[in-house]
Design an enzyme around this catalytic site. Structure first.
Site, PDB file in Angstrom:
ATOM      1  N   CYS A 242      42.579  33.300  37.702  1.00  0.00           N
ATOM      2  CA  CYS A 242      42.220  32.138  36.914  1.00  0.00           C
ATOM      3  C   CYS A 242      40.928  32.402  36.141  1.00  0.00           C
ATOM      4  O   CYS A 242      39.984  32.860  36.753  1.00  0.00           O
ATOM      5  CB  CYS A 242      42.036  30.950  37.869  1.00  0.00           C
ATOM      6  SG  CYS A 242      41.323  29.507  37.122  1.00  0.00           S
ATOM      7  N   PRO A 243      40.815  32.149  34.853  1.00  0.00           N
ATOM      8  CA  PRO A 243      41.803  31.509  33.978  1.00  0.00           C
ATOM      9  C   PRO A 243      42.582  32.513  33.123  1.00  0.00           C
ATOM     10  O   PRO A 243      43.198  32.126  32.141  1.00  0.00           O
ATOM     11  CB  PRO A 243      40.902  30.690  33.061  1.00  0.00           C
ATOM     12  CG  PRO A 243      39.715  31.589  32.846  1.00  0.00           C
ATOM     13  CD  PRO A 243      39.553  32.404  34.099  1.00  0.00           C
TER      14      PRO A 243
END
Lengths: 201, 78
Positions: free
Chosen positions: B16-17
């Protein structure tokens, strides 16, 4: 009453149609305008903005800010990050000592000169904690802070450095990385007032 | 059967991200109606990509989860 004459009937229908259109075209225009503005009102169109206020330079404060910034930019949001006080140090790419007075030199010495050399805010333990945290991030293939920062600029995020803090701490624009704008609170408020989301780190 | 426009995007082992960032970048380079197949191992990928689809309005054609690996096909709609 039965209308025998078809032509007359058609003519009357036409007249009625015109009259109705004439009386209702205001409403029709209004309806059209409302329908057009509906997606914007519902926030479906990508006009969302997010602003963040960063007052820290530590890894565990600046990293989440940039992760969220990059996520938001991927959602098509306009992203603005305003760096003030200690936060300015997150934007430095080097430390310059020449031309600074003794207090400015001292504060420059005590603060990180690059996001690579920044520490964590808790359990730093003279750098042991930061080293351990960085190796854990690397093992999990987590992006480094400098990479996240470069990516955010590439994604179009706006990074603003507070000039008042820079003046106070004697930080010059030569010490700040590329891709950063300089400004004051007005520039931040302008962006924040149009934002649905504002965060502080 | 795969359509000829299907692009592949490997986001395995990214966190993430990054998968969402890569999808957003890929979508930008695509034409409307084109599809992209994304493979990711990020534990939050399902929730994240679904939220991204809801917000951006693109279309999720499929989502398959096999162990840690998740594969989704996304179509650019606008």
């Amino acid at each position: 009453m039965q209308l025998e004459n078809q032509e007359l009937k058609a003519y009357i229908d036409q007249l009625v149609e015109e009259k109705v259109n004439e009386k209702t075209h205001h409403f029709q225009d209004e309806l059209k305008k409302l329908q057009e503005s509906l997606p914007q009102n519902l926030g479906i169109q990508q006009k969302d903005k997010i602003t963040m206020l960063i007052t820290s330079f530590e890894l565990d404060k600046v990293m989440p800010a940039f992760i969220i910034a990059n996520g938001a930019a991927s959602f098509g949001m306009e992203v603005t990050l305003f760096f003030t006080l200690w936060g300015i140090n997150a934007l430095k790419e080097k430390s310059i000592y020449s031309g600074k007075n003794i207090k400015e030199k001292m504060i420059t010495m005590m603060l990180p000169s690059h996001p690579k050399t920044t520490t964590i805010s808790r359990l730093n333990m003279m750098g042991i904690g930061t080293g351990m945290m960085k190796s854990m991030m690397q093992e999990n293939n987590i992006e480094t802070l400098p990479d996240l920062m470069d990516l955010s600029i590439e994604m179009g995020s706006k990074l603003i450095a507070c000039q008042m803090t820079m003046g106070m701490m004697g930080i010059t624009t030569d010490e700040i990385r590329d891709g950063v704008e300089y400004g004051g609170v007005a520039l931040y408020i302008e962006e924040a007032s149009e934002s649905g989301v504002t965060l502080t780190f | 059967m795969e359509s000829p426009e299907l692009k592949k995007l490997d986001c395995s082992s990214l966190n993430c991200p990054m998968p969402i960032v890569k999808i957003a970048k890929a979508i930008k380079t695509m034409e409307i109606g084109e599809q992209v197949e994304v493979v990711a191992t990020d534990p939050a990928f399902k929730a994240d990509v679904e939220a991204w689809i809801r917000k951006t309005g693109h279309k999720m054609i499929s989502f398959v989860e096999e162990g840690k690996s998740k594969t989704t096909v996304i179509e650019k709609t606008k």
